[in-house]
Design a protein around this motif. Structure first.
Motif, mmCIF file in Angstrom:
data_model
loop_
_atom_site.group_PDB
_atom_site.id
_atom_site.type_symbol
_atom_site.label_atom_id
_atom_site.label_comp_id
_atom_site.label_asym_id
_atom_site.label_seq_id
_atom_site.Cartn_x
_atom_site.Cartn_y
_atom_site.Cartn_z
ATOM 1 N N ALA A 195 0.834 -1.211 0.000
ATOM 2 C CA ALA A 195 0.000 0.000 0.000
ATOM 3 C C ALA A 195 0.864 1.255 0.000
ATOM 4 O O ALA A 195 0.585 2.217 -0.723
ATOM 5 C CB ALA A 195 -0.931 -0.006 1.207
ATOM 6 N N MET A 252 1.249 4.121 -3.171
ATOM 7 C CA MET A 252 0.914 5.540 -3.039
ATOM 8 C C MET A 252 1.826 6.407 -3.912
ATOM 9 O O MET A 252 1.458 7.522 -4.289
ATOM 10 C CB MET A 252 1.049 5.988 -1.584
ATOM 11 C CG MET A 252 -0.004 5.433 -0.656
ATOM 12 S SD MET A 252 0.209 6.081 1.025
ATOM 13 C CE MET A 252 -0.959 5.055 1.929
ATOM 14 N N ILE A 284 -6.072 -0.449 -3.077
ATOM 15 C CA ILE A 284 -6.497 0.436 -1.987
ATOM 16 C C ILE A 284 -5.440 1.502 -1.716
ATOM 17 O O ILE A 284 -5.754 2.680 -1.540
ATOM 18 C CB ILE A 284 -6.783 -0.376 -0.709
ATOM 19 C CG1 ILE A 284 -7.985 -1.299 -0.922
ATOM 20 C CG2 ILE A 284 -7.040 0.543 0.481
ATOM 21 C CD1 ILE A 284 -8.235 -2.263 0.227
ATOM 22 N N GLY A 285 -4.174 1.098 -1.696
ATOM 23 C CA GLY A 285 -3.088 2.030 -1.376
ATOM 24 C C GLY A 285 -2.991 3.195 -2.335
ATOM 25 O O GLY A 285 -2.628 4.312 -1.942
ATOM 26 N N GLY A 293 -4.349 6.718 -1.510
ATOM 27 C CA GLY A 293 -3.751 7.548 -0.454
ATOM 28 C C GLY A 293 -3.120 8.855 -0.880
ATOM 29 O O GLY A 293 -3.037 9.783 -0.079
ATOM 30 N N VAL A 351 -7.282 4.633 3.636
ATOM 31 C CA VAL A 351 -6.487 3.459 3.246
ATOM 32 C C VAL A 351 -6.242 2.558 4.453
ATOM 33 O O VAL A 351 -6.375 1.327 4.364
ATOM 34 C CB VAL A 351 -5.144 3.893 2.617
ATOM 35 C CG1 VAL A 351 -4.187 2.708 2.483
ATOM 36 C CG2 VAL A 351 -5.377 4.538 1.256
ATOM 37 N N MET A 400 -7.555 -1.153 4.650
ATOM 38 C CA MET A 400 -6.543 -2.209 4.726
ATOM 39 C C MET A 400 -6.833 -3.144 5.888
ATOM 40 O O MET A 400 -6.690 -4.369 5.775
ATOM 41 C CB MET A 400 -5.156 -1.584 4.888
ATOM 42 C CG MET A 400 -4.645 -0.888 3.646
ATOM 43 S SD MET A 400 -4.142 -2.042 2.383
ATOM 44 C CE MET A 400 -2.673 -2.670 3.137
#
Length: 472
Positions: A151, A155, A197-198, A201, A235, A239
């Motif tokens: 993650a 970013m 998901i990361g 950020g 995030v 996570m």
């Protein structure tokens, strides 16, 4: 015959749109230029969904068609009715061309230079090696460490590059699990999930974020640090949910695992310069505009430093993801046409959105984006929806108490990155599926839950931050 349809339909439907009389369109006062934009928009949408040509090529086609059909320096055939009331105002050709060098493109270019230098001097692998040490040998905690590191990398690096790197590190580890051990699924699946998901950020984490920034200007401007102020907590929570969900569904039977990543930090002058530049760039981004520079200006610092010192040479430049830059620029050009011709406003004003609850509009837009993002490129989805969402947010007075345009744009942006239920949804998903350790239905079980919960959570987070005055 079906194989030919994907080539015929994207051309046939826009041509039919161009042949229709202006009175056939449901928008009041439709102009000739708006009609052409509708045709270009449908061409882009169909090409991005059906992919008769590469999606980056579609973006280039968009820009060229706008120059030919909408600009003040286009083909004279397309300007014969110029000046008549029903024609509309031509776009400036240099504004369309400038989408190739938009500040958003420069931001991504800086991110690519950082990622390439980090990989070339093994900063990414060595950071992974150091950061994984505290997580011990318990499979579920090793997986947590892998997800956190993935993650963090995603970013600032391409989600696809991050996934490819982490999966290559994991290959010998996954082989340790028995052939029927669910741990194989968990470890193969956790990497693309964390990468997807990361990327939420930071503004450079994924293209939909950069596209959103194009519409967050003026009073709605969000700096790099402000984005991270709400992006990183989101995030972290997602996570934690993803880790718990994957462990619950595919918990490893094996009790201990050894993760052996070989390597050491390079100490050559160029490697040290990469470390310093990487850290300094991120620090300047986090400091916002307190130093007088915006994130776009800061992004060009590593480009200059790495080019000047030969850390990134002409051979490295060939490896930059130019297709991503072209894809984003095509989306910016499409948004420019929708805005400048007034088509986005006409579409929004033709639907009585104020009669609907703002919650219905927010969640409806977000889940539409989530659904589209599962079946087509996240960037293409954001390119298609963002101009319309920006116009909708600006026109809906009932959205004001919930954060207005900012809330709508951010929730839709998050939804674009949360479309990860299928192997075709994202390149990281495809890479994980290609390992043979995770099947489509296993990916969907995790992706659907995270997508739906993530959209709801993004709305709550953005609304809270708007309420306390941090954004909007």
């Amino acid at each position: 015959m079906r194989s030919y349809l994907k080539y015929i339909i994207p051309v046939l439907i826009p041509l039919l749109i161009l042949l229709m009389p202006l009175s056939a369109f449901p928008f009041e006062g439709t102009t000739v230029l708006q009609q052409r934009v509708i045709a270009i928009f449908l061409l882009a949408a169909l090409c991005w969904v059906l992919e008769p040509i590469p999606i980056y090529a579609t973006s280039v086609v968009i820009i060229v068609l706008e120059l030919l059909m909408l600009s003040d320096k286009g083909l004279i055939f397309f300007r014969l009715d110029q000046g008549e009331a029903h024609f509309g105002e031509l776009l400036k050709y240099n504004e369309i061309m400038a989408t190739f060098a938009s500040p958003i493109i420069m931001l991504f270019l800086g991110g690519f230079f950082l990622a390439m230098a980090a990989t070339k001097y093994r900063l990414d692998v060595n950071l992974a090696r150091v950061l994984l040490k505290p997580f011990g040998r318990d499979p579920k905690y090793v997986m947590l460490g892998l997800m956190l590191i993935t993650a963090i990398f995603s970013m600032f690096m391409s989600n696809t590059a991050t996934t490819a790197m982490m999966l290559s590190i994991l290959t010998p580890v996954i082989a340790v699990f028995g052939p029927k051990d669910p741990g194989r699924i968990a470890f193969a699946l956790c990497i693309p999930v964390a990468a997807n998901i990361g990327g939420i950020g930071t503004p450079i984490g994924t293209p939909p974020n950069a596209i959103a920034l194009k519409y967050l200007v003026g009073e709605n401007y969000i700096s790099f640090g402000e984005w991270m102020a709400f992006g990183v907590p989101f995030v972290v929570v997602m996570m934690a949910l993803a880790w718990f969900l994957i462990n619950h569904l595919y918990g490893a039977e094996q009790k201990t695992i050894d993760l052996d990543i070989k390597g050491k930090f390079l100490k050559t002058p160029k490697a040290i310069l990469v470390y310093i530049t990487f850290g300094l760039t991120i620090l300047l981004w986090l400091m916002g505009s307190s130093h007088g520079m915006n994130s776009y200006t800061v992004a060009l610092i590593p480009v200059a430093v790495f080019s000047l010192t030969g850390i990134i040479n002409k051979e490295d430049l060939k490896k930059i993801s130019w297709d991503v830059l072209w894809l984003v620029s095509g989306g910016i050009a499409l948004g420019l046409a929708l805005d400048k011709t007034g088509l986005a406003r006409s579409v929004v004003h033709s639907i009585p959105f104020d009669e609907y609850s703002p919650y219905v509009v927010l969640f409806g837009a977000a889940f539409l984006c989530l659904l589209m993002a599962n079946f087509m490129s996240h960037t293409a989805t954001a390119n298609l929806l963002m101009p319309i969402m920006a116009a909708l947010g600006a026109s809906m007075t009932t959205l004001a108490p919930l954060g207005g345009e900012v809330t709508l744009i951010l929730v839709v942006t998050f939804a674009a990155s949360l479309g990860m239920s299928l192997p075709i949804s994202t390149p990281p998903n495809a890479l994980a599926h290609a390992t043979g350790n995770v099947q489509s239905h296993q990916m969907a079980r995790v992706g659907v839950v995270l997508g739906v919960v993530g959209v709801a959570m993004s709305f709550v987070l953005v609304w809270v931050l708007h309420s306390v005055g941090h954004i909007g």
